[in-house]
Design a protein around this motif. Structure first.
Motif, short mmCIF file in Angstrom:
data_model
loop_
_atom_site.label_atom_id
_atom_site.label_comp_id
_atom_site.label_asym_id
_atom_site.label_seq_id
_atom_site.Cartn_x
_atom_site.Cartn_y
_atom_site.Cartn_z
N ALA A 115 0.84 -1.20 0.00
CA ALA A 115 0.00 0.00 0.00
C ALA A 115 0.87 1.25 0.00
N LEU A 119 0.64 3.84 -3.03
CA LEU A 119 0.21 5.23 -2.81
C LEU A 119 1.28 6.21 -3.27
N TRP A 135 -6.82 7.22 -0.79
CA TRP A 135 -7.29 6.59 0.44
C TRP A 135 -8.31 7.48 1.11
#
Length: 188
Positions: A115, A119, A135
């Motif tokens: 993640a 990101l 997110w």
């Protein structure tokens, strides 16, 4: 591609067998590619064919993968037996609880690292993807029962809307990319 519905994993030996980063990576590679030989899987996850073969056999021993058939000699393709997995960290048996925590820790480390990387890479994506990726965070006051129900509803919504898209099929839109959605709940 048809998959059996996986029963909840409750055997501590099966949990410990899965609590290995290479084995989780192999399961993910098989999810994406359908069938792979140990050589192909090893190339994808960065392991030698011998090491990939060992880990695939361990996954097969506990029912996570199976031989796909159609192979010859040492070129035997493997496939996932189940798509997805379910386990709980809540067990009365200390051995099972410890194995579940170990599996959870391994998966958490893998998903959080991916993640963070994903990101960070979002910034280099085309505009339409940058608009869609990212997110969300929301703090709520919930009871344990409400939180459980909310989590169940989120999973059910994803499965109803896009459950067949956990693997690429002929009906998957050409411009569809593999994305990962993670939901976390924890007390703060």
């Amino acid at each position: 591609m048809a998959f059996d519905r996986m029963p909840e994993v409750t055997d501590p030996k099966a949990m410990r067998a899965l609590a290995h980063p290479v084995r989780i990576a192999l399961l993910e590679a098989l999810t994406i590619h359908g069938q792979l030989t140990a050589t192909e899987a090893g190339e994808i996850v960065g392991e030698s064919p011998a090491n990939a073969s060992f880990h695939l056999r361990q996954l097969a021993k506990y029912g996570y993968v199976e031989e796909a058939g159609g192979g010859t000699g040492r070129r035997r393709p493997w496939k996932r037996k189940y798509l997805g997995m379910s386990f709980s960290e809540v067990h009365d048996d200390p051995e099972t609880a410890t194995a579940a925590r170990e599996l959870s820790r391994t998966m958490t480390q893998r998903y959080l690292a991916r993640a963070e990387e994903g990101l960070e890479e979002n910034r280099s994506q085309p505009r339409e993807w940058r608009n869609a990726l990212g997110w969300n965070q929301m703090g709520l006051y919930l009871t344990a029962e409400e939180l459980q129900a909310l989590g169940d509803e989120i999973v059910e919504l994803m499965l109803q809307r896009f459950g067949e898209r956990r693997v690429r099929t002929d009906s998957t839109p050409q411009d569809a990319e593999r994305v990962e959605l993670l939901t976390f709940s924890y007390r703060v």
